[in-house]
Design a protein around this motif. Structure first.
Motif, PDB file in Angstrom:
ATOM      1  N   GLY A 146      15.978  18.666 -13.915  1.00 59.47           N
ATOM      2  CA  GLY A 146      15.938  17.999 -12.618  1.00 59.47           C
ATOM      3  C   GLY A 146      16.102  18.939 -11.429  1.00 59.47           C
ATOM      4  N   LYS A 199       8.501  16.946  -3.554  1.00 58.52           N
ATOM      5  CA  LYS A 199       9.473  15.960  -3.056  1.00 58.52           C
ATOM      6  C   LYS A 199      10.594  15.734  -4.053  1.00 58.52           C
ATOM      7  CE  LYS A 199       6.885  13.410   0.275  1.00 58.52           C
ATOM      8  NZ  LYS A 199       7.472  12.535   1.237  1.00 58.52           N
ATOM      9  N   GLU A 200      11.682  15.119  -3.554  1.00 56.94           N
ATOM     10  CA  GLU A 200      12.747  14.760  -4.491  1.00 56.94           C
ATOM     11  C   GLU A 200      12.375  13.488  -5.212  1.00 56.94           C
ATOM     12  OE1 GLU A 200      16.487  13.739  -2.838  1.00 56.94           O
ATOM     13  OE2 GLU A 200      15.670  12.215  -1.511  1.00 56.94           O
ATOM     14  N   GLU A 201      13.035  13.288  -6.369  1.00 58.41           N
ATOM     15  CA  GLU A 201      12.723  12.125  -7.170  1.00 58.41           C
ATOM     16  C   GLU A 201      13.819  11.085  -6.987  1.00 58.41           C
ATOM     17  OE1 GLU A 201      12.162  12.929 -11.300  1.00 58.41           O
ATOM     18  OE2 GLU A 201      12.020  10.810 -11.803  1.00 58.41           O
ATOM     19  N   ILE A 202      13.422   9.838  -6.722  1.00 58.00           N
ATOM     20  CA  ILE A 202      14.402   8.768  -6.598  1.00 58.00           C
ATOM     21  C   ILE A 202      14.333   7.891  -7.840  1.00 58.00           C
ATOM     22  CG2 ILE A 202      15.172   6.813  -5.224  1.00 58.00           C
ATOM     23  CD1 ILE A 202      13.861   8.164  -2.848  1.00 58.00           C
ATOM     24  N   VAL A 203      15.465   7.776  -8.507  1.00 49.49           N
ATOM     25  CA  VAL A 203      15.516   7.014  -9.753  1.00 49.49           C
ATOM     26  C   VAL A 203      16.223   5.690  -9.489  1.00 49.49           C
ATOM     27  CG1 VAL A 203      16.357   7.005 -12.110  1.00 49.49           C
ATOM     28  CG2 VAL A 203      15.618   9.135 -11.067  1.00 49.49           C
ATOM     29  N   PRO A 204      15.607   4.546  -9.861  1.00 49.51           N
ATOM     30  CA  PRO A 204      16.262   3.258  -9.626  1.00 49.51           C
ATOM     31  C   PRO A 204      17.601   3.172 -10.357  1.00 49.51           C
ATOM     32  CG  PRO A 204      14.011   2.940 -10.339  1.00 49.51           C
ATOM     33  CD  PRO A 204      14.307   4.385 -10.507  1.00 49.51           C
ATOM     34  N   GLU A 205      18.568   2.537  -9.712  1.00 51.45           N
ATOM     35  CA  GLU A 205      19.924   2.553 -10.259  1.00 51.45           C
ATOM     36  C   GLU A 205      20.054   1.792 -11.578  1.00 51.45           C
ATOM     37  OE1 GLU A 205      22.185   0.805  -7.153  1.00 51.45           O
ATOM     38  OE2 GLU A 205      20.859  -0.925  -6.978  1.00 51.45           O
ATOM     39  N   ARG A 207      13.112   8.038 -17.068  1.00 51.44           N
ATOM     40  CA  ARG A 207      12.869   9.433 -16.700  1.00 51.44           C
ATOM     41  C   ARG A 207      12.050  10.165 -17.743  1.00 51.44           C
ATOM     42  NH1 ARG A 207      16.857  13.062 -14.460  1.00 51.44           N
ATOM     43  NH2 ARG A 207      14.884  13.730 -13.556  1.00 51.44           N
ATOM     44  N   LYS A 242      15.452  17.933  -7.799  1.00 53.42           N
ATOM     45  CA  LYS A 242      16.157  17.112  -6.809  1.00 53.42           C
ATOM     46  C   LYS A 242      16.024  15.672  -7.252  1.00 53.42           C
ATOM     47  CE  LYS A 242      13.570  19.310  -3.858  1.00 53.42           C
ATOM     48  NZ  LYS A 242      12.735  19.472  -2.682  1.00 53.42           N
ATOM     49  N   VAL A 243      17.098  15.092  -7.684  1.00 54.01           N
ATOM     50  CA  VAL A 243      17.053  13.707  -8.134  1.00 54.01           C
ATOM     51  C   VAL A 243      18.117  12.906  -7.410  1.00 54.01           C
ATOM     52  CG1 VAL A 243      17.333  12.175 -10.081  1.00 54.01           C
ATOM     53  CG2 VAL A 243      16.192  14.343 -10.398  1.00 54.01           C
ATOM     54  N   ARG A 244      17.732  11.746  -6.950  1.00 48.84           N
ATOM     55  CA  ARG A 244      18.684  10.887  -6.274  1.00 48.84           C
ATOM     56  C   ARG A 244      18.580   9.489  -6.877  1.00 48.84           C
ATOM     57  NH1 ARG A 244      18.202   8.179  -1.265  1.00 48.84           N
ATOM     58  NH2 ARG A 244      16.182   9.126  -0.855  1.00 48.84           N
ATOM     59  N   VAL A 245      19.705   8.841  -7.016  1.00 52.53           N
ATOM     60  CA  VAL A 245      19.678   7.470  -7.514  1.00 52.53           C
ATOM     61  C   VAL A 245      19.502   6.525  -6.334  1.00 52.53           C
ATOM     62  CG1 VAL A 245      21.009   5.656  -8.634  1.00 52.53           C
ATOM     63  CG2 VAL A 245      21.069   7.978  -9.531  1.00 52.53           C
ATOM     64  N   GLY A 246      18.516   5.641  -6.437  1.00 48.83           N
ATOM     65  CA  GLY A 246      18.262   4.730  -5.326  1.00 48.83           C
ATOM     66  C   GLY A 246      18.068   3.318  -5.817  1.00 48.83           C
TER      67      GLY A 246
END
Lengths: 274, 595
Positions: free
Chosen positions: B479, A52-58, A65, B481-485
């Motif tokens: 990295g 899966k892709e990784e979602i990093v909090p803003e 990380r 696939k990295v997305r900022v959420g």
């Protein structure tokens, strides 16, 4: 050549750690008279997360990380320490992983991470004396043996294991209710491969603790007794988890201090040679 | 009549003195460089010059203290060091807090100095010389009662300066008041000179004559370590937190010294040397990381204008260098491998373990208890510095000041970088440093230093660990696939700094678990503008400082009441006062004749 055996040894640890988790989960389910998941389920979860892709909090920083990798490396190092029998360093290496896990939890900027981080450090402070004393017992009276000292140390270590592997009555891996979680709360904002790494790190740590527990009574070189010992330990943990409800957070230190006292008695036993 | 000061033995440069000289210079150099940028816009002209000159004189007085071989000169330099540090605490003399802190400091340390003076003059009565070797020879023939008294005098005298619980009261007031590079020198080095004095006078002059001396020091060490870190955990002012953590670390060092005393007494000089090596290693480490942390705190204060943790946050983005260096310091002090605190605490535990193996009976169990105390302290320290670093530097800023933080100037960064590098080097070069310190400890315990082979295997592992995590980080920063959420907040989207955990909340479980000692209480204040609606709600929580309230304030009350009683003698008549003077003179003359 030696490097190769070390790498193979570590790969074995990584490879078997999820299996142990699967076995405990299955045992728990069967004890509750449910069919239960396959013992291979943890592997499937990891494979799914890794893809899966990784979602990093803003709000987070580089530390968020970097933390999963450090936590993973710390868990793996535990097995290196087991191999060279330098157990004294165990509490320090554990602290390293925990330190970064707790920091990453704060870094996301949500209250849940803060709760998890604060509680984890709180419980760990009370786990460390017991762990330290158990290691002292192993230093004074190297196992394996069925002496009074080793049995008391085993009981103390069992309490340490419950706390360190986020088991009931200290923590509950099965719930996702934010206000009661400890370990889970810290993982809440991690996702994808980072989450996989953290879960694997927790599983490796669990395998390490159980191997240490079994090594009090069974030589680590004998593979069959070791496997049987691990299975027995898994059964004990499953029975405890099914049989006991989660303690209130502020009752847990009582349990952990009890563990420390057991460990101190074990040290006394080791000093007396019984 | 021999001379009070013998020129030939005025300066002693034995390995022990050289070790301390190194520690002092190692911290002083970066602190001075740091001060160039730190003091710049706030002070100027004459004030800047006098502050800097006083700082240099303070450093020189500390350096002089550890190399003098004459007890009288030692006392004079000791007093000089106290006075200079007093002036430095008063740098911001317009603030009441600084004046109060400095007064508390000077009163407490002078009480300590009184004990030292008494002890040194008591020895002088027997030796007839202030030379340390002559004093040491005289101590061998003293009665046990006198030696016990002397030990207590030294313990109280040096303990006050070192900040041993319950004599630690001045530390959390004085250290935060001084400018940060001065705090770093005081916490990093000055309180260690008291430990220098303790080792110098108890090990080398007095000689350890009873087992319970060591047990006393060990117990004081355990108490200081635990109480220091519990208070640090409760505090939310960054520099005061660091000051309390100094109490904790002094406790750990004392624990090592006490263990060395016990083992010396039990005729295990090799193990005693190991324990003392661990203590000296931790002393060096604490000087380095506490120096570093105070410098970082100063940088935070300069960048944001506050040290209140509840108003900080998110500085890792605006002050990346300071954040990085603070992280290194926090890891060092939390004894995380492969940094320096790990090596010294590992050695301390190792010394306790081997001690427990070799010592018979109950003392061994007591050493096990000490090991458990170190482990508990370690856990609490890690929690304390997760709080200190996490709340100060991570997530979102909690105030406007923190949001507008600016990174420190280059000289300050250099000072911090120097000490951060020292934290890393003292960790990675553990076996080498160990060998050097083992020689120092060996010269004190008069025994062959124990081998360091056991260290290296563990450090190799740490290398692997460092390498492994480095590689893993490299892999991840690539990295896939990295997305900022958004941060998960149960489905709510407006998350801000008010959703974050606070320092007070972080330490709440500890406040409850240690409530028997902290005696926490809270004040709440509700303002309602109608029956149904609360307009504002104020919630404050406090802990009771039991040593201050039940020990010092009670003592102070007694003193004041006594003063009021004696005030009756102060009637205002000059004839009466002249007769007091005469009476005093006669009494003194009688006293001199009596002795």
């Amino acid at each position: 050549m030696q490097a190769l055996t070390v790498i193979l040894y570590l790969l074995l640890a990584i490879g078997l750690a999820p299996l142990l988790s699967g076995v405990i989960a299955r045992l728990k389910n069967n004890l509750r008279l449910r069919a239960g998941q396959s013992i291979l389920q943890p592997y499937r979860n990891l494979r799914k997360l890794l893809g899966k892709e990784e979602i990093v909090p803003e709000n987070s920083s580089w530390l968020f990380r970097a933390a999963p990798a450090i936590v993973f490396a710390a868990s793996l190092t535990l097995f290196l320490l087991l191999r060279t029998n330098s157990l004294l360093s165990v509490i320090f290496v554990l602290a390293l992983g925990r330190f970064f896990l707790a920091l990453a939890a704060l870094d996301a900027g949500s209250a849940f991470g803060g709760i998890g981080s604060s509680r984890e450090m709180f419980l760990a402070s009370f786990v460390e004396p017991a762990a330290c004393l158990v290691i002292l017992v192993l230093y004074l009276a190297p196992g394996p043996a069925w002496s009074v000292a080793h049995i008391l140390a085993g009981l103390a270590l069992l309490i340490v294991v419950l706390a360190e592997t986020a088991r009931q009555p200290v923590d509950n891996q099965e719930t996702h209710l934010e206000l009661t979680m400890v370990h889970e709360a810290m993982l809440l904002d991690h996702s994808g491969p980072a989450l996989a790494l953290l879960l694997l790190a927790a599983q490796i740590k669990q395998l390490f603790w159980l191997v240490l527990l079994v090594s009090l009574f069974v030589p680590l070189t004998a593979l069959l007794p070791l496997g049987a010992g691990l299975l027995a330990a898994a059964l004990v943990i499953a029975l405890i988890e099914v049989g006991i409800a989660k303690y209130r957070l502020f009752k847990v230190p009582d349990l952990l201090v009890f563990g420390s006292i057991l460990a101190l008695l074990a040290v006394a036993g080791a000093l007396l040679g019984v | 009549m021999n001379l009070l000061i013998n020129i030939n033995s005025l300066v002693v440069l034995d390995p022990f003195a050289l070790f301390f000289l190194t520690v002092i210079l190692l911290i002083s150099f970066p602190a001075l460089v740091y001060s160039l940028g730190y003091l710049q816009p706030k002070y100027s002209g004459a004030k800047l010059l006098t502050t800097q000159l006083t700082t240099v004189a303070f450093i020189l007085s500390m350096a002089l203290l550890v190399i003098v071989g004459n007890a009288l000169v030692f006392l004079i330099v000791w007093e000089l060091m106290t006075l200079l540090s007093y002036l430095l605490i008063l740098t911001d003399s317009e603030s009441d807090a600084a004046v109060n802190a400095a007064s508390l400091y000077i009163i407490m340390t002078h009480c300590g100095t009184a004990f030292l003076t008494a002890a040194i003059f008591l020895i002088y009565r027997h030796s007839g010389s202030f030379d340390l070797p002559a004093m040491a020879a005289a101590c061998q023939t003293m009665s046990p009662l006198l030696r016990n008294t002397l030990f207590f005098f030294f313990l109280i005298g040096f303990g006050t300066k070192a900040g041993v619980v319950p004599l630690h009261l001045w530390l959390p007031y004085a250290h935060p008041q001084a400018p940060s590079h001065i705090s770093s020198l005081m916490s990093g080095v000055m309180i260690k000179t008291a430990l220098y004095g303790l080792i110098r006078f108890v090990f080398l002059v007095l000689g350890i004559s009873s087992l319970w001396w060591g047990i006393t020091v060990l117990t004081l060490g355990i108490i200081s370590a635990l109480i220091g870190i519990i208070y640090a955990l409760m505090d939310k002012q960054l520099k005061r937190l660091l000051a309390y953590s100094s109490v904790e670390n002094i406790g750990l060092i004392l624990l090592g010294i006490g263990l060395a005393m016990i083992l010396t007494r039990l005729n295990l000089p090799g193990l005693a040397a190991l324990a003392l090596t661990a203590a000296l290693y931790h002393l060096l480490n604490h000087a380095v990381f506490k120096g570093l942390l105070f410098l970082c705190a100063g940088s935070v204060q300069k960048g944001t204008g506050t040290l209140n943790l509840e108003k900080l946050g998110g500085l890792i983005k605006t002050m990346p260098w300071t954040a990085g260096f603070f992280l290194v310091g926090a890891m060092g002090i939390s004894a995380l491998p492969p940094l320096n605190g790990f090596v010294s605490e590992w050695l301390l535990l190792q010394a306790l373990f081997t001690g427990g193996q070799s010592v018979p009976g109950l003392p061994a169990l007591y050493l096990a208890l000490a090991a458990a105390a170190i482990a508990l302290t370690g856990g609490l320290t890690a929690a304390c510095f997760v709080k200190a670093f996490g709340i100060t530097f991570l997530a979102l800023p909690r105030s406007q000041e923190a949001a507008e933080a600016r990174e420190a100037p280059r000289t300050m960064i250099f000072g911090m970088a120097f000490l951060a590098a020292a934290v890393v080097c003292l960790g990675l070069l553990g076996p080498t440093v160990f060998n050097v310190l083992a020689t120092v400890a060996g010269s004190i315990c008069r025994a062959a230093p124990p081998p360091a082979a056991f260290l290296s295997s563990d450090l190799t592992i740490c290398f692997v660990l460092a390498l492994g995590s480095g590689l893993a980080i490299g892999h991840f920063s690539n990295g896939q696939k990295v997305r900022v959420g958004r941060t998960w907040a149960c489905g709510y989207y407006e998350t801000g700094s008010r959703n974050e955990y606070t320092a007070t909340a972080f330490s709440k479980p500890f406040r409850i678990a240690f409530s028997f000692f902290l005696l926490p209480f809270r004040k709440t204040e509700k303002v309602k503008d109608s029956f149904y609606h609360v307009k504002s709600f104020v919630y404050e929580t406090y802990t009771t400082k039991i040593f201050k309230e039940y020990l010092y304030d009670a003592g102070l009350g007694l003193v004041l009441r006594g003063a009021r009683f004696f005030k009756r003698a102060q009637a205002g008549s000059i004839h009466l006062y002249l007769s007091y003077i005469l009476a005093t003179l006669v009494l003194l003359a009688l006293l001199v004749r009596a002795f």
